[in-house]
Motif scaffolding. Structure first.
Motif, short mmCIF file in Angstrom:
data_model
loop_
_atom_site.label_atom_id
_atom_site.label_comp_id
_atom_site.label_asym_id
_atom_site.label_seq_id
_atom_site.Cartn_x
_atom_site.Cartn_y
_atom_site.Cartn_z
N ARG A 63 -18.88 -10.48 9.97
CA ARG A 63 -17.85 -10.01 10.88
C ARG A 63 -17.51 -11.06 11.95
O ARG A 63 -16.41 -11.08 12.49
CB ARG A 63 -18.31 -8.70 11.56
N ARG A 66 -14.63 -16.18 10.66
CA ARG A 66 -13.26 -15.95 10.19
C ARG A 66 -13.15 -16.00 8.67
O ARG A 66 -12.44 -15.19 8.07
CB ARG A 66 -12.32 -17.02 10.81
N ARG A 67 -13.91 -16.90 8.02
CA ARG A 67 -13.79 -17.04 6.57
C ARG A 67 -14.39 -15.87 5.80
O ARG A 67 -14.13 -15.70 4.61
CB ARG A 67 -14.43 -18.35 6.10
N SER A 69 -14.73 -12.55 7.49
CA SER A 69 -14.48 -11.30 8.22
C SER A 69 -13.65 -10.30 7.41
O SER A 69 -13.66 -9.09 7.71
CB SER A 69 -13.79 -11.58 9.55
N SER A 70 -12.94 -10.79 6.40
CA SER A 70 -12.12 -9.87 5.59
C SER A 70 -12.87 -9.32 4.37
O SER A 70 -12.29 -8.59 3.58
CB SER A 70 -10.85 -10.59 5.12
N TYR A 180 -17.48 -25.59 8.31
CA TYR A 180 -17.46 -24.32 9.03
C TYR A 180 -18.62 -24.21 10.02
O TYR A 180 -19.05 -23.11 10.35
CB TYR A 180 -17.50 -23.15 8.04
N GLU A 183 -18.28 -21.78 12.97
CA GLU A 183 -18.37 -20.37 12.58
C GLU A 183 -19.82 -19.98 12.27
O GLU A 183 -20.26 -18.88 12.64
CB GLU A 183 -17.47 -20.10 11.37
#
Length: 280
Positions: A63, A66-67, A69-70, A180, A183
């Motif tokens: 969560r 960004r990579r 979270s979906s 990343y 993140e």
């Protein structure tokens, strides 16, 4: 809902697991259809189980990135309890099918893979950067599982396949982690680029293991698994991969690390394809 379930399965990884386990089976010399089908189905189910359970365990961290979270769990489209039940069922089905149709050793190695990946690699990523080695070991198990299904035991030729897939993953993962790194840091993961913000150790390992995978790619020649044609192709391919690894390690620029990551996606299928179709 179907789309969410497929996302939990991490289908591209499952396909690679099936392919490399099948490669191990075929190169072992086995040709029986029934064990092969049980191997492919069992490893596919087990890989899907890993995908589901990994996302269950990391749903809170996903969560924050960004990579990821979906993904279905952080997005709330699949309930955690459902994912846990699905992952457990897939694990039992995969290992059970392997035990019944591909042999006890193949099933035991698959169970060990689940333990390495879910019990050690996944939780320890928040504690130490050295879990990359555990993840790489888990990721390199499919050829061993396939060989075990074909022969009922392991031998140096099987371990040569393991070594190639194990060493290939280090530049693969490090380039992804570097891209990343912010993140991963925000999610609390202590991967190498997070604990090594200047990039010195990350760059060294990228360069070193872009070279060691070149050496490992020649093991099949020395073990009698492949001929000179494979060796020339492997040397050319691995030299190109080494060049990208050296450049990425030298600059650590986003473009160069992304090129290394993309090249890593192509490297293993190309190398194993040469070994399978042009190995003699």
């Amino acid at each position: 809902m179907t789309k969410d379930i497929l996302a939990l399965f991490k289908g591209r990884i499952a396909l690679m697991v099936m392919s490399t386990s099948g490669l191990g089976y075929w190169l072992s010399g086995a040709r029986d259809a029934r064990p092969l089908l049980c191997l492919l189905a069992g490893t596919a189910l087990s890989s899907c189980a890993c995908g589901v359970l990994n996302q269950y365990l990391e749903r809170r961290e996903d969560r924050l990135m960004r990579r990821t979270s979906s993904r279905p769990l952080p997005a709330g489209s699949v309930k955690p309890e459902a994912a846990l039940a699905l992952g457990g069922a897939l694990s039992a089905a995969g290992i059970g099918l392997l035990a019944a149709g591909a042999g006890g050793l193949a099933a035991a190695l698959t169970a060990l893979t689940l333990i390495l990946y879910l019990g050690l690699y996944t939780p320890l990523k928040k504690i130490t950067p050295h879990t990359t080695w555990l993840g790489a070991a888990a990721g390199a198990m499919p050829p061993l599982i396939g060989w075990a299904a074909g022969m009922g035991h392991l031998e140096p030729r099987a371990w040569a396949l393991f070594a190639i897939q194990f060493l290939w993953q280090i530049p693969h993962f490090l380039s992804l982690f570097w891209i990343y790194r912010e993140e991963y840091a925000a999610a609390g993961f202590r991967v190498m680029p997070v604990v090594d913000p200047n990039g010195g150790l990350t760059a060294f390992q990228m360069a070193l293991h872009s070279f060691t995978v070149l050496l490992a790619s020649l093991f099949p020649l020395f073990l009698g698994m492949a001929g000179l044609g494979y060796a020339i192709g492997a040397l050319l391919l691995s030299t190109a991969y080494l060049g990208l690894g050296m450049r990425a390690s030298w600059t650590l620029a986003a473009l160069d690390t992304r090129r290394l990551f993309m090249a890593s996606l192509a490297y293993l299928p190309l190398l194993f394809g040469m070994l399978l179709f042009g190995g003699v």
